[in-house]
Scaffold this motif. Structure first.
Motif, PDB file in Angstrom:
ATOM      1  N   GLU A  93      -4.805   4.254   5.224  1.00 27.49           N
ATOM      2  CA  GLU A  93      -4.433   5.609   5.629  1.00 27.49           C
ATOM      3  C   GLU A  93      -4.593   6.572   4.454  1.00 27.49           C
ATOM      4  OE1 GLU A  93      -0.864   6.044   8.306  1.00 27.49           O
ATOM      5  OE2 GLU A  93      -0.449   4.036   7.512  1.00 27.49           O
ATOM      6  N   HIS A 129      -4.800  11.564   8.146  1.00 28.36           N
ATOM      7  CA  HIS A 129      -3.748  12.447   8.634  1.00 28.36           C
ATOM      8  C   HIS A 129      -4.032  13.860   8.137  1.00 28.36           C
ATOM      9  CE1 HIS A 129      -1.157   9.096   9.936  1.00 28.36           C
ATOM     10  NE2 HIS A 129      -1.632   8.464   8.867  1.00 28.36           N
ATOM     11  N   ALA A 189      -3.189  12.441  13.413  1.00 22.62           N
ATOM     12  CA  ALA A 189      -3.991  11.330  12.900  1.00 22.62           C
ATOM     13  C   ALA A 189      -5.354  11.327  13.571  1.00 22.62           C
ATOM     14  CB  ALA A 189      -3.272  10.012  13.167  1.00 22.62           C
TER      15      ALA A 189
END
Length: 240
Positions: free
Chosen positions: A102, A220, A225
């Protein structure tokens, strides 16, 4: 440390005239050396681009009169999200199939040499941006930034400061700048500071852990997202 909301109010209250005074006192004239558009020795060129700026460069956000004047060969309508932006590399790890994990925000896409994919040099080695009319705010304002928490700092160390304006490494610094050009830069610099803080607040408020699968990257941004192609990723659900 001030909250992001307090820094945003500070950014909104910035005086364009005062910012322009600071830019004038430092001095700047672009030499088209290309250093701000090319990769550094230790990595690829990294410049933050907002989601709406990505869409502008893909043709989904509409075109300015200046960009409409570009030749058909430079039209942005043939680009998709991945032609314009890539996940910001910070926080990602190298997996068996490449980067995974991420991260937050997008960076302008780069070529095989680590340079901005929109940068070109002519036969004389003079650099130019092929999407100059629609270039992101961070490009419009380089080599300057505003010294507020929550705003991004462009590549290159800060080498000078006047008021809240920081100047980053650039061979064009110290050169005379016309007042109208300083004011144009100052206007864009204030806009960028506001946008960066608004984006940071929206990212914070929209964030939900995505728990990406191995080999998957989740980005993000202020809209939630996303997958690497810019499409939304539903979070908070079982995706098996």
């Amino acid at each position: 440390m001030k909250s992001l909301e307090a820094e945003l109010e500070t950014a909104r209250s910035l005086s364009v005239a005062t910012l322009a005074d600071s830019i004038e006192s430092i001095g700047f004239d672009c030499t088209r050396c290309g250093a701000c558009c090319t990769g550094e020795d230790d990595g690829e060129h990294t410049a933050t681009v907002f989601p709406d700026e990505v869409r502008e460069l893909t043709g989904e956000g509409g075109e300015s009169p200046e960009s409409e004047a570009q030749s058909a060969s430079e039209s942005s309508t043939d680009r998709d999200w991945r032609d314009v932006a890539r996940p910001m590399p910070y926080g990602l790890s190298e997996g068996a199939g490449g980067l995974e994990g991420e991260t937050f925000e997008w960076a302008l896409q780069t070529d095989g040499c680590g340079d901005c994919s929109f940068y070109e040099e002519d036969d004389a080695g003079v650099g130019a941006c092929t999407v100059h009319a629609d270039r992101p705010l961070i490009c419009r304002t380089y080599p300057f930034s505003v010294a507020l928490a929550g705003t991004s700092q462009p590549m290159g160390e800060a080498v000078d400061e006047a008021g809240v304006v920081r100047a980053h490494e650039c061979e064009g610094l110290g050169r005379e700048i016309e007042r109208d050009e300083a004011e144009e830069l100052a206007t864009a610099l204030k806009e960028r500071a506001i946008r960066e803080l608004e984006e940071a607040i929206a990212v914070r408020d929209a964030y939900e852990p995505a728990d990406p699968d191995p080999g998957e990257v989740v980005v993000h941004d202020s809209e939630g997202a996303k997958r690497v192609d810019g499409t939304p990723l539903e979070t908070g659900v079982d995706r098996t």
